[in-house]
Design an enzyme around this catalytic site. Structure first.
Site, PDB file in Angstrom:
ATOM      1  CG  HIS A 304      36.863  43.750  46.241  1.00 47.24           C
ATOM      2  ND1 HIS A 304      36.820  42.753  47.171  1.00 47.24           N
ATOM      3  CD2 HIS A 304      35.869  44.617  46.560  1.00 47.24           C
ATOM      4  CE1 HIS A 304      35.815  42.982  48.008  1.00 47.24           C
ATOM      5  NE2 HIS A 304      35.227  44.107  47.669  1.00 47.24           N
ATOM      6  CG  ASP A 361      32.681  51.838  45.592  1.00 47.27           C
ATOM      7  OD1 ASP A 361      33.480  51.193  46.284  1.00 47.27           O
ATOM      8  OD2 ASP A 361      31.535  52.159  45.990  1.00 47.27           O
TER       9      ASP A 361
HETATM   10  C1  SDX Z   1      34.714  48.697  48.711  1.00 46.33           C
HETATM   11  O1  SDX Z   1      36.027  44.805  51.432  1.00 46.33           O
HETATM   12  C2  SDX Z   1      34.888  44.998  50.810  1.00 46.33           C
HETATM   13  O2  SDX Z   1      34.092  44.115  50.618  1.00 46.33           O
HETATM   14  C3  SDX Z   1      34.682  46.424  50.383  1.00 46.33           C
HETATM   15  C4  SDX Z   1      33.420  46.697  49.546  1.00 46.33           C
HETATM   16  C5  SDX Z   1      32.149  46.471  50.336  1.00 46.33           C
HETATM   17  O3  SDX Z   1      31.099  46.243  49.700  1.00 46.33           O
HETATM   18  O4  SDX Z   1      32.175  46.623  51.588  1.00 46.33           O
HETATM   19  O5  SDX Z   1      33.428  45.896  48.397  1.00 46.33           O
HETATM   20  C6  SDX Z   1      33.384  48.172  49.108  1.00 46.33           C
HETATM   21  O6  SDX Z   1      35.394  49.257  49.536  1.00 46.33           O
HETATM   22  C7  SDX Z   1      35.221  48.436  47.316  1.00 46.33           C
HETATM   23  C8  SDX Z   1      36.659  48.996  47.090  1.00 46.33           C
HETATM   24  C9  SDX Z   1      36.579  50.507  46.842  1.00 46.33           C
HETATM   25  N1  SDX Z   1      37.928  51.078  46.819  1.00 46.33           N
HETATM   26  C10 SDX Z   1      38.483  51.501  45.655  1.00 46.33           C
HETATM   27  O7  SDX Z   1      37.973  51.354  44.553  1.00 46.33           O
HETATM   28  C11 SDX Z   1      39.838  52.179  45.838  1.00 46.33           C
HETATM   29  C12 SDX Z   1      40.820  51.687  44.780  1.00 46.33           C
HETATM   30  N2  SDX Z   1      41.162  50.265  45.084  1.00 46.33           N
HETATM   31  C13 SDX Z   1      42.286  50.013  45.877  1.00 46.33           C
HETATM   32  O8  SDX Z   1      42.840  50.985  46.666  1.00 46.33           O
HETATM   33  C14 SDX Z   1      42.454  48.566  46.330  1.00 46.33           C
HETATM   34  O9  SDX Z   1      42.215  47.764  45.252  1.00 46.33           O
HETATM   35  C15 SDX Z   1      41.607  48.089  47.520  1.00 46.33           C
HETATM   36  C16 SDX Z   1      41.788  48.974  48.696  1.00 46.33           C
HETATM   37  C17 SDX Z   1      40.170  48.015  47.143  1.00 46.33           C
HETATM   38  C18 SDX Z   1      42.074  46.676  47.886  1.00 46.33           C
HETATM   39  O10 SDX Z   1      43.377  46.801  48.281  1.00 46.33           O
HETATM   40  P1  SDX Z   1      44.240  45.548  48.810  1.00 46.33           P
HETATM   41  O11 SDX Z   1      43.474  44.292  48.730  1.00 46.33           O
HETATM   42  O12 SDX Z   1      44.835  45.925  50.118  1.00 46.33           O
HETATM   43  O13 SDX Z   1      45.322  45.424  47.697  1.00 46.33           O
HETATM   44  P2  SDX Z   1      46.698  46.163  47.751  1.00 46.33           P
HETATM   45  O14 SDX Z   1      46.505  47.603  48.101  1.00 46.33           O
HETATM   46  O15 SDX Z   1      47.627  45.343  48.568  1.00 46.33           O
HETATM   47  O16 SDX Z   1      47.145  46.104  46.205  1.00 46.33           O
HETATM   48  C19 SDX Z   1      47.680  44.899  45.661  1.00 46.33           C
HETATM   49  C20 SDX Z   1      48.429  45.344  44.423  1.00 46.33           C
HETATM   50  C21 SDX Z   1      49.417  46.502  44.706  1.00 46.33           C
HETATM   51  O17 SDX Z   1      50.426  46.433  43.716  1.00 46.33           O
HETATM   52  P3  SDX Z   1      51.850  45.715  44.153  1.00 46.33           P
HETATM   53  O18 SDX Z   1      52.499  46.613  45.177  1.00 46.33           O
HETATM   54  O19 SDX Z   1      51.493  44.336  44.682  1.00 46.33           O
HETATM   55  O20 SDX Z   1      52.605  45.674  42.829  1.00 46.33           O
HETATM   56  O21 SDX Z   1      47.493  45.851  43.459  1.00 46.33           O
HETATM   57  C22 SDX Z   1      47.766  47.240  43.246  1.00 46.33           C
HETATM   58  C23 SDX Z   1      48.596  47.723  44.409  1.00 46.33           C
HETATM   59  O22 SDX Z   1      49.401  48.837  44.025  1.00 46.33           O
HETATM   60  N3  SDX Z   1      46.457  47.908  43.226  1.00 46.33           N
HETATM   61  C24 SDX Z   1      46.148  48.925  42.427  1.00 46.33           C
HETATM   62  C25 SDX Z   1      44.808  49.214  42.694  1.00 46.33           C
HETATM   63  N4  SDX Z   1      44.347  48.384  43.636  1.00 46.33           N
HETATM   64  C26 SDX Z   1      45.374  47.573  43.971  1.00 46.33           C
HETATM   65  N5  SDX Z   1      46.892  49.611  41.507  1.00 46.33           N
HETATM   66  C27 SDX Z   1      46.250  50.618  40.869  1.00 46.33           C
HETATM   67  N6  SDX Z   1      44.948  50.952  41.053  1.00 46.33           N
HETATM   68  C28 SDX Z   1      44.200  50.277  41.968  1.00 46.33           C
HETATM   69  N7  SDX Z   1      42.928  50.601  42.162  1.00 46.33           N
END
Ligand code: SDX
Length: 427
Positions: A304, A361
Site C-alpha cells: 500500500h 483487497d
Molecule cells: C487500493 O491509495 C489507496 O488508499 C488505495 C486503496 C483505497 O482504499 O483507495 O487502499 C485501495 O488500491 C489498495 C491497493 C490494491 N492494489 C494491489 O493490491 C496491487 C498490488 N500492490 C502493489 O502494486 C503496490 O503495493 C501498490 C500499487 C498498492 C502501491 O505501490 P507503491 O506505493 O507505488 O509502491 P511501489 O510500486 O513503488 O513498490 C515499492 C516496492 C517495490 O520494490 P523495489 O523496486 O523498491 O525493490 O515494493 C515492491 C515494489 O516492487 N512491491 C511489491 C508489491 N507492492 C510493492 N512487490 C511484490 N508484490 C507487491 N504487491
C-alpha cells in the site's frame, strides 16, 4: 513563533511556511516557490505531495489508523449502517433520527433508473466489464437528469441520485448480462437488502434476505467508503476542479478505480488465488515470482502507498470471512490459501523489508464470493462503497472558495531547437 523552513540555493534563500494538520502532520507550503525562485518540485506518483487540506478522512500509515470525520472505522463497522456512514462523510456528522429519516426517503424516492437507460445497457456486448458499463452509465446520467436552476437543489439532488441509483445500475448490469428480468428497488428494504434483492431475486425463485450476507455487505461498504486522496478520489477532485458536473467527475473516479493496482485488485486477488489453487495450491511460487525483479508479477492484495503495516480494514475483512463462511456453512479453499500465503509472506524478509502487508483487497473477494457476487463485479462493489467518499471529497473541494483548476507542472526532457523539415527532405 511562525513555523517555517528555509531553502537555500545558489547563495539565495527562501523561507516557506509549514502547515500543521489537526493530527500533527506537517507540510511545506510551496505555493510561492516558483514565483520567488523559478524552481518547481518533482514527485512522480505524488508520494510526498499533499494536494489539499481535508477534514474528511485521516489515515496513519505507520500505525494502521483509519478514521472517518474523526470516528475510528472499527467503531463504524461495528455499530453503524452504510447509509449513516455515507451521511457522516458527506455532511460531516452522524445524522439525528429526523435527518436519517429524510435521507432514507430521498434515497428511496430516487432509487429507480430512467427507463430509457435500459436500452444503453442492452446495447453493450454481454461480456462487457461492469466497471466500463458503470462508468459510462454514470456519465450518461447528466443527459437523463439535466442541470437544475437552483445550484443548491442541483448539488443535493445530484448527490442523492448517485447514491440512490448506483446500486440499481449495478444490479441492472448483472441482470442484463445474464438475460434476466430486472428487479426494481423496494421501499420496505434497507440499502444493503435492496441491492442483494435486485441482484438475486427472480420471478421463479424469491430471494430470501440472509442476515449474515446483509451484515457482511454493510461492513464491506463501510470499510470502502473513503480513503483520503487515493488515485480514484484524486481523479474525482482533478476532474471536478474543471467545474464539470458531478456525474462526469464520479465517472472518472470509477475509471481510475477499475485499474488492477487500485480497486481492480480485489478481482485480481481472486484470479491469483484461483490460479494458485488450479496449480495445486503452491502459493510459494507466487511469493517467489513477486520477489523476482525480472518478473512483473505482484502479489495482488499486498502492499500500500500509505499503510506500511497491516491495513486496518483488512483485519476486519479477514475476521468477516471467518464469521460469514461459518454462518453460511461455506468452506472456500481460496480462504485457506490466502491465510497460508499471508502467514508465509508476512514472515519473508522481502515483504518485511518492503513493509508489504495485506490491504483491503486481499480478503474482500472471499466475502463477496460467499455472498454470491460474480468476480467481475467485485470492483463495482468497491465503487458503490467508495461513492460517498468521492462525493464528500468533491463537495469539500467545491466548497473551497480558493479552489483552482488542478494543473501540475513538468520538467521537459525532450528535443531542443528543432526546425520543421518538409516531407520531401526527410530521410
Ligand atoms: C487500493 O491509495 C489507496 O488508499 C488505495 C486503496 C483505497 O482504499 O483507495 O487502499 C485501495 O488500491 C489498495 C491497493 C490494491 N492494489 C494491489 O493490491 C496491487 C498490488 N500492490 C502493489 O502494486 C503496490 O503495493 C501498490 C500499487 C498498492 C502501491 O505501490 P507503491 O506505493 O507505488 O509502491 P511501489 O510500486 O513503488 O513498490 C515499492 C516496492 C517495490 O520494490 P523495489 O523496486 O523498491 O525493490 O515494493 C515492491 C515494489 O516492487 N512491491 C511489491 C508489491 N507492492 C510493492 N512487490 C511484490 N508484490 C507487491 N504487491
Amino acid at each position: 513563533m511562525e513555523d517555517v523552513v528555509t531553502l537555500t540555493y545558489n547563495g539565495n534563500e527562501i523561507r516557506l511556511p509549514v502547515i500543521t494538520g489537526s493530527e500533527g502532520e506537517k507540510a511545506i507550503d510551496i505555493s510561492r516557490l516558483r514565483s520567488e525562485t523559478g524552481f518547481i518540485t518533482l514527485d512522480p506518483g505524488y508520494a510526498n505531495t499533499g494536494s489539499c487540506l481535508s477534514g474528511i478522512t485521516f489515515m496513519d500509515g505507520e500505525k494502521g489508523v483509519l478514521r472517518y470525520r474523526g470516528i475510528p472505522v472499527e467503531q463504524l463497522a461495528e455499530q453503524s449502517t452504510f447509509k449513516e456512514t455515507a451521511y457522516l462523510l458527506i455532511h460531516g456528522k452522524l445524522p439525528n433520527r429526523d435527518q436519517l429519516t429524510r435521507f432514507s426517503i430521498l434515497l428511496n424516492d430516487n432509487s429507480l433508473v430512467h427507463t430509457d437507460m435500459k436500452a444503453f445497457y442492452q446495447n453493450f456486448p454481454r461480456a462487457s466489464h461492469p466497471m466500463g458499463i458503470l462508468s459510462s452509465m454514470v456519465n450518461a446520467m447528466r443527459s437523463f437528469y439535466p442541470e437544475l436552476d437552483s445550484q443548491e437543489e442541483e448539488i443535493t439532488l445530484t448527490m442523492t441520485r448517485l447514491l440512490a441509483k448506483v446500486r440499481t445500475m449495478a444490479a441492472m448490469s448483472y441482470k442484463i448480462s445474464r438475460g434476466h428480468e430486472l428487479v426494481l428497488p423496494r421501499p420496505d428494504l434497507t440499502y444493503c437488502e435492496n441491492f442483494l434483492n435486485m441482484m438475486f431475486e427472480t420471478p421463479v425463485k424469491p430471494y430470501e434476505i440472509n442476515r449474515a450476507a446483509v451484515n457482511a455487505l454493510r461492513v464491506f461498504w463501510i470499510l470502502h467508503a473513503d480513503h483520503e486522496q487515493n488515485c480514484s478520489t484524486s481523479s474525482v477532485r482533478m476532474v471536478g476542479s474543471a467545474r464539470v458536473n458531478l456525474y462526469a467527475a464520479i465517472s472518472a473516479g470509477i475509471a481510475a478505480l477499475w485499474g488492477p493496482l487500485h480497486g481492480g485488485a480485489n478481482q485480481a486477488v481472486i484470479e491469483m488465488l484461483t490460479q494458485i489453487q488450479e496449480e495445486g495450491g503452491n502459493f510459494k511460487k507466487a511469493i517467489e515470482r513477486a520477489k523476482d525483479k525480472k518478473d512483473p508479477f505482484r502479489l495482488m492484495g499486498f502492499g500500500h502507498r500509505v499503510y506500511k503495516t497491516y491495513d486496518p480494514r483488512a483485519k476486519i475483512m479477514k475476521k468477516m470471512c471467518d464469521e460469514l463462511l461459518e454462518s453460511l456453512n461455506i468452506n472456500d479453499p481460496l480462504l485457506d490459501i490466502a491465510k497460508e500465503l499471508e502467514a508465509v509472506a508476512t514472515k519473508d524478509p522481502y515483504f518485511v523489508d518492503h513493509n508489504l502487508y495485506p490491504n483491503i483487497d486481499f480478503y474482500s473477494g472471499i466475502v463477496l464470493r460467499a455472498i454470491g457476487i460474480p468476480t467481475n463485479m467485485f470492483t463495482v462493489m468497491f465503487a458503490i462503497g467508495r461513492l460517498p467518499g468521492w462525493i464528500a471529497q468533491w463537495k469539500e473541494s467545491m466548497d473551497d472558495p480558493k479552489l483552482k483548476i488542478c494543473r501540475p507542472r513538468q520538467i521537459y526532457t525532450g528535443n531542443q531547437g528543432f526546425d520543421f523539415i518538409p516531407s520531401h527532405a526527410r530521410s
